[in-house]
Design an enzyme around this catalytic site. Structure first.
Site, mmCIF file in Angstrom:
data_model
loop_
_atom_site.group_PDB
_atom_site.id
_atom_site.type_symbol
_atom_site.label_atom_id
_atom_site.label_comp_id
_atom_site.label_asym_id
_atom_site.label_seq_id
_atom_site.Cartn_x
_atom_site.Cartn_y
_atom_site.Cartn_z
ATOM 1 N N GLY A 105 -35.243 95.180 23.231
ATOM 2 C CA GLY A 105 -35.031 95.414 24.463
ATOM 3 C C GLY A 105 -36.264 96.123 25.474
ATOM 4 N N HIS A 123 -41.032 92.288 15.013
ATOM 5 C CA HIS A 123 -40.054 91.266 15.260
ATOM 6 C C HIS A 123 -40.291 90.038 14.061
ATOM 7 C CE1 HIS A 123 -39.174 92.030 19.291
ATOM 8 N NE2 HIS A 123 -40.329 93.030 19.331
ATOM 9 N N CYS A 144 -36.854 96.553 16.539
ATOM 10 C CA CYS A 144 -37.499 97.013 17.764
ATOM 11 C C CYS A 144 -36.714 98.154 18.522
ATOM 12 C CB CYS A 144 -38.111 95.938 18.609
ATOM 13 S SG CYS A 144 -39.266 96.694 19.885
ATOM 14 N N TYR A 145 -36.411 97.872 19.689
ATOM 15 C CA TYR A 145 -35.393 98.795 20.497
ATOM 16 C C TYR A 145 -34.186 99.188 19.590
ATOM 17 C CZ TYR A 145 -32.636 100.978 24.135
ATOM 18 O OH TYR A 145 -31.733 101.743 24.804
ATOM 19 N N LYS A 162 -30.921 73.818 20.951
ATOM 20 C CA LYS A 162 -31.431 72.397 21.078
ATOM 21 C C LYS A 162 -31.746 71.568 19.689
ATOM 22 C CE LYS A 162 -33.042 69.203 23.874
ATOM 23 N NZ LYS A 162 -32.398 68.656 25.354
ATOM 24 N N SER A 194 -27.029 60.877 30.516
ATOM 25 C CA SER A 194 -28.363 61.012 31.545
ATOM 26 C C SER A 194 -29.597 60.336 30.643
ATOM 27 C CB SER A 194 -28.851 62.326 31.618
ATOM 28 O OG SER A 194 -29.061 63.005 30.286
ATOM 29 N N GLY A 195 -29.109 59.897 29.499
ATOM 30 C CA GLY A 195 -30.437 59.010 28.683
ATOM 31 C C GLY A 195 -30.864 60.239 28.039
ATOM 32 N N GLY A 196 -30.245 61.611 27.908
ATOM 33 C CA GLY A 196 -30.969 62.493 27.180
ATOM 34 C C GLY A 196 -30.098 62.766 25.954
ATOM 35 N N VAL A 197 -30.588 63.768 25.033
ATOM 36 C CA VAL A 197 -30.177 63.784 23.671
ATOM 37 C C VAL A 197 -28.915 64.795 23.885
ATOM 38 C CG1 VAL A 197 -31.615 65.828 23.200
ATOM 39 C CG2 VAL A 197 -30.438 64.431 21.285
ATOM 40 N N ASP A 198 -28.591 65.534 24.858
ATOM 41 C CA ASP A 198 -27.591 66.405 24.790
ATOM 42 C C ASP A 198 -26.484 65.594 25.267
ATOM 43 O OD1 ASP A 198 -29.490 68.230 24.517
ATOM 44 O OD2 ASP A 198 -29.478 69.007 26.548
ATOM 45 N N SER A 199 -26.453 65.014 26.198
ATOM 46 C CA SER A 199 -25.154 64.374 26.617
ATOM 47 C C SER A 199 -24.759 62.886 25.752
ATOM 48 C CB SER A 199 -25.350 63.641 28.237
ATOM 49 O OG SER A 199 -26.326 62.869 28.201
ATOM 50 N N GLU A 228 -38.578 87.921 13.654
ATOM 51 C CA GLU A 228 -38.088 86.484 14.170
ATOM 52 C C GLU A 228 -39.071 85.459 14.991
ATOM 53 O OE1 GLU A 228 -37.660 89.325 15.499
ATOM 54 O OE2 GLU A 228 -37.416 89.182 17.853
#
Ligand code: XMP
Length: 538
Positions: free
Chosen positions: A80, A195, A107-108, A393, A249-254, A197
């Site tokens: 943080g 870090h 870290c913090y 994602k 929408s044509g996208g992968v999520d929808s 990550e």
């Protein structure tokens, strides 16, 4: 960012939780990451999941009882921006260290733990930022056993731990951090200043892996694909015999959200593709083919191209373009929804990152612009179904693949909801300009794919500035548009770098665009990073 998270509703619960599970854990092994506001907090959760353990991000001040009810296998305290001495610094409730659950402070998160337990944390004369050499002490203790005696890590801190609390032993040091890692295995408390990550800490993932498997004792192997069965059950419980509508929408999520809902309730789902004419070449057709023919999903394809063009006439200003498109989108979508009998539910491809960024609240606050360009049709009074609320994602891509969506759909680069309209810059969107941009963009896509670079790029596209310049073609002078190639690499669109596309690819794309697309006599390359530029031009 911490305030943006909601402790009230677990991320994997649907908007209305039919199971009544509330904040209680779901019986799977899970780790809770308490967010102290660090820029990498989300990334910590992602990396833990990559180790095969489900992890969720919660605000650092989440109610203790809620944390207890979840029965997490471990707690991770994130980094943080604050200094532990500031009066407004987010405090650590020491009860968290006494739950009998292993705790890893990063870290913090380490500093605040060390300070709470009586160790010495002070501001250093100079902080440590960036790649830093780390040297293990006592072979790294339990947490870092088996790692090289010296290694690189990524630091980002000004305050520093000078003495670990009593009962702790130091595990590593760096030039600016006398105690760069420490542990008290008896109490199950671990801390690292660097870090793990970020990719610049090459052994970071191994440390997280070791923490989860050897120290915490996690045994299960969570994977994004394992979510499918669980979500199918939840969707069925939520929807019952109701009708469900989903805007594509044509996208992968929808697409993935729709495919999951279809898996759960089959023909109760109707998808709607509002073709606003601002998609890329062939995209609407591709969606229709994938859904109708490939997946056997009922799909209404609304050809609204004329309506959008009419409303966009004379609109130069980018925010106005977005607004017009958003409003028209909702109008068309509503009209279609009203035509369908007995629809009670609306599917949204909301992702975990949207939930975190948009407040983790209920309903409308979490609407994602690129699904419902500009908002939810509120007065339809539909209940949300959000089967991807718990996924990042890259995890959605894994689910999409598992559900049998084509590689082309699974790996599609992000595309803005207002589509090509925000790539026609400095003038109105009209048919002629859209045609030029669509054709130029198609050439670029073809060349990028042929070079095998499509997946390496966050986005690659063309921009059409509404200016004309002089050229010469054959014996005559031309007065035509330039096309700008924009290709970027990025992890999350918050920052981006311009992609170093190979010269021969640029040469081919340029000469093909100029030769094949009437109305273009010049191709330029955008070599700006974000910040200070943005990815899109408008
Ligand atoms: P910028 O241009 O802000 O873009 O660097 C960051 C990411 O957001 C996408 N983007 C949009 N997506 N509606 C959307 O749905 C929009 O109006 C919009 N503007 C930008 C952009 O493509 C990039 O991935």
């Amino acid at each position: 960012m911490a305030e943006a998270l909601s402790p009230e509703r677990p991320i994997d619960a649907p908007a209305v939780d039919p199971s009544g599970a509330g904040a209680v854990g779901l019986g799977r092994e899970e780790v809770l990451v308490l967010d102290f506001g660090g820029q990498y907090s989300q990334l910590i959760a992602r990396r833990l999941r990559e180790c095969g353990v489900f992890a969720e991000l919660l605000p650092h001040d989440t109610d203790l009882e809620r944390i207890r009810l979840r029965s997490p296998k471990a707690l991770v305290l994130s980094g943080g921006p604050a200094s532990v001495y500031e009066t407004a610094a987010p405090a650590l409730r020491t009860e968290l260290l006494e739950l009998g659950i292993p705790v890893l402070g990063i870290c913090y998160g380490m500093q605040v733990m060390v300070q709470a337990l009586g160790g010495r944390v002070e501001a250093a004369a100079r902080g440590e930022f960036g790649r830093t050499e780390l040297a293990l002490v006592d072979e790294g203790g339990r947490l870092m056993a088996g790692l090289p005696a010296t290694q690189q890590c990524w630091m980002s801190h000004r305050d520093c731990v000078y003495e670990a609390p009593s009962g702790f032993s130091a595990l590593a040091s760096s030039p600016g951090s006398p105690v760069a890692a420490c542990e008290d295995p008896g109490r199950g408390l671990y801390g690292i200043q660097f870090h793990p990550e970020v990719v610049h800490t090459p052994h970071g993932q191994a440390i997280l892996e070791r923490f989860l498997r050897e120290i915490v004792g996690c045994e299960e192997h969570w994977s994004a694909a394992s979510v499918i069965g669980e979500q199918v059950e939840r969707i069925r419980a939520q929807v019952g015999a109701g009708g469900v509508i989903c805007g594509l929408s044509g996208g992968v999520d929808s697409a993935t959200a729709a495919a999951l809902v279809h898996e759960a309730v089959g023909d109760q789902l109707t998808c709607v593709l509002v073709d606003h004419g601002l998609l890329r070449k062939g995209e609407a057709e591709q969606v229709v083919e994938t859904f109708r023919e490939g997946l056997g999903i009922t799909l209404v394809h609304v050809d609204a191209r004329r309506r959008f063009l009419d409303r966009l006439a004379g609109v130069d200003e980018p925010e106005r373009k977005r607004k017009v498109i958003g409003e028209e989108f909702i109008r068309v979508f509503e009209e279609e929804a009203r035509r369908l009998p007995d629809v009670n539910f609306l599917v949204q491809g909301t992702l975990y990152s949207d939930v975190i960024e948009s407040g983790g609240g209920t309903g409308a606050a979490t609407i994602k612009s690129h699904h419902n360009v500009g908002g939810l049709p509120e007065d339809l009074d539909l209940e949300l179904v959000e089967p991807l609320r718990m996924l990042f994602k890259d995890e959605v891509r894994a689910v999409a693949s598992e559900l049998g969506l084509s590689d082309r759909m699974v790996w599609r680069q992000p595309f803005p909801g207002p589509g090509l309209a925000i790539r026609i810059v400095g003038g109105e969107v009209n048919e002629e300009r859209l045609e030029i941009l669509r054709e130029a963009d198609a050439v670029l896509q073809e060349e990028v794919r042929a070079a095998g670079l499509y997946r390496d790029l966050w986005q690659s596209f063309c921009v059409l500035p509404v200016v004309r310049s002089v050229g010469v073609q054959g014996d005559g002078r031309t007065y035509a548009y330039p096309v700008v190639i924009r290709a970027v690499t990025s992890d999350d669109a918050m920052t981006a770098d311009w992609a170093r596309l190979p010269y021969d690819l640029l040469e081919r794309a340029s000469s093909r665009i100029i030769n094949e697309v009437p109305g273009v006599n010049r191709v330029a390359l955008d070599i700006s990073s974000k910040p200070p530029a943005t990815i899109e031009w408008e």
